[in-house]
Motif scaffolding. Structure first.
Motif, mmCIF file in Angstrom:
data_model
loop_
_atom_site.group_PDB
_atom_site.id
_atom_site.type_symbol
_atom_site.label_atom_id
_atom_site.label_comp_id
_atom_site.label_asym_id
_atom_site.label_seq_id
_atom_site.Cartn_x
_atom_site.Cartn_y
_atom_site.Cartn_z
ATOM 1 N N ARG A 47 3.255 7.959 -0.027
ATOM 2 C CA ARG A 47 1.841 7.794 0.320
ATOM 3 C C ARG A 47 1.667 6.374 0.825
ATOM 4 N NH1 ARG A 47 -3.102 6.036 -1.833
ATOM 5 N NH2 ARG A 47 -4.831 7.420 -1.290
ATOM 6 N N MET A 48 1.068 6.232 2.016
ATOM 7 C CA MET A 48 0.881 4.921 2.629
ATOM 8 C C MET A 48 -0.592 4.681 2.919
ATOM 9 S SD MET A 48 4.039 5.044 5.312
ATOM 10 C CE MET A 48 3.548 6.621 5.923
ATOM 11 N N THR A 49 -1.001 3.419 2.812
ATOM 12 C CA THR A 49 -2.387 3.066 3.130
ATOM 13 C C THR A 49 -2.480 1.964 4.170
ATOM 14 O OG1 THR A 49 -2.465 1.486 1.297
ATOM 15 C CG2 THR A 49 -3.234 3.741 0.833
ATOM 16 N N GLU A 50 -1.388 1.257 4.430
ATOM 17 C CA GLU A 50 -1.403 0.126 5.360
ATOM 18 C C GLU A 50 -0.791 0.519 6.700
ATOM 19 O OE1 GLU A 50 -2.819 -2.888 4.671
ATOM 20 O OE2 GLU A 50 -3.459 -1.915 2.815
ATOM 21 N N ALA A 75 0.212 3.840 7.984
ATOM 22 C CA ALA A 75 -0.927 4.767 8.049
ATOM 23 C C ALA A 75 -1.925 4.303 9.099
ATOM 24 C CB ALA A 75 -1.607 4.839 6.677
ATOM 25 N N PRO A 133 -5.423 6.695 4.067
ATOM 26 C CA PRO A 133 -4.125 7.049 3.502
ATOM 27 C C PRO A 133 -3.458 8.215 4.236
ATOM 28 C CG PRO A 133 -5.801 6.939 1.783
ATOM 29 C CD PRO A 133 -6.505 6.858 3.096
ATOM 30 N N CYS A 134 -2.140 8.201 4.243
ATOM 31 C CA CYS A 134 -1.389 9.351 4.742
ATOM 32 C C CYS A 134 -0.196 9.575 3.811
ATOM 33 C CB CYS A 134 -0.952 9.170 6.192
ATOM 34 S SG CYS A 134 0.429 8.068 6.448
ATOM 35 N N GLU A 135 0.258 10.808 3.755
ATOM 36 C CA GLU A 135 1.438 11.152 2.978
ATOM 37 C C GLU A 135 2.478 11.728 3.912
ATOM 38 O OE1 GLU A 135 1.108 13.324 -0.629
ATOM 39 O OE2 GLU A 135 -0.625 12.186 -1.315
ATOM 40 N N GLY A 193 0.816 -1.215 0.000
ATOM 41 C CA GLY A 193 0.000 0.000 0.000
ATOM 42 C C GLY A 193 0.847 1.261 0.000
ATOM 43 N N ARG A 194 1.891 1.311 -0.838
ATOM 44 C CA ARG A 194 2.823 2.435 -0.843
ATOM 45 C C ARG A 194 3.005 3.018 -2.233
ATOM 46 N NH1 ARG A 194 5.755 3.014 4.296
ATOM 47 N NH2 ARG A 194 4.777 1.378 5.467
#
Length: 197
Positions: free
Chosen positions: A107-110, A164, A168-170, A89-90
């Motif tokens: 950007r991460m989602t996991e 994250a 999502p977070c950046e 998730g990157r």
């Protein structure tokens, strides 16, 4: 000498001096490491001595960089595209890389792994700024929640992972030379969850 080659010559001399200063080395220290006289190195840095290929190779090695990096034209890589790691998730955008540091937007989602056995540890320091969302920084068994516009700095000898929380977070990650090298030396079979490069 054309204007373009004169500009590159000046850029290389500035890089040599900047890399020396970034290491905290005197002229004498770099001259010793490069097997040059201090006066020769001084004349190279201030433009009073012609740049010779054999000296550039020796200086690049002493400065822990490559000849290509020492003489590259800064205008070559203006636009970068992201690399996507769907399994974790990157999405990563390299923003800056030089012998002293690297800056990467990610950007991460996991979420990060919470088991220290799945975290990485290596020499160096890392800094991160959360651009959007919420990041979780795991340092050993400690868990830190980092919100948008907050930053963190930590020694990378502590087992660590970043991910994250709640979507999502950046982040913008900054690595010193040792931290970057530590991530580059990790094998592909290791979990890449916390890699910011």
């Amino acid at each position: 000498m054309t204007q373009e080659s004169g500009e590159l010559d000046s850029l290389v001399r500035k890089r040599i001096r900047a890399l020396r200063v970034a290491q905290g080395w005197s002229l004498e220290e770099l001259a010793r490491r490069a097997n040059l006289s201090q006066s020769s190195l001084s004349r190279i840095e201030n433009g009073q001595r012609r740049l010779a290929l054999d000296q550039l190779v020796t200086l690049a090695r002493a400065l822990d960089t490559t000849l290509d990096q020492l003489v590259e034209n800064a205008a070559d890589d203006v636009v970068t595209s992201p690399t996507i790691d769907a399994a974790h998730g990157r999405m990563r955008w390299p923003v800056k890389g030089d012998p002293g540091m690297s800056v990467v937007r990610q950007r991460m989602t996991e979420p990060p792994p919470e088991n220290p056995a799945r975290m990485r540890a290596h020499p160096g320091r890392e800094w991160l700024v959360v651009l959007s969302g919420t990041a979780i920084l795991m340092l050993g068994h400690r868990r830190f929640r980092i919100e948008t516009n907050q930053a963190a700095e930590f020694p990378t000898m502590m087992p660590h992972a970043i991910g994250a929380e709640g979507g999502p977070c950046e982040i913008l990650g900054i690595f010193d030379r040792d931290a970057r090298r530590g991530h580059q030396n990790e094998g592909p079979d290791r979990d890449a969850q916390d890699t910011l490069e």
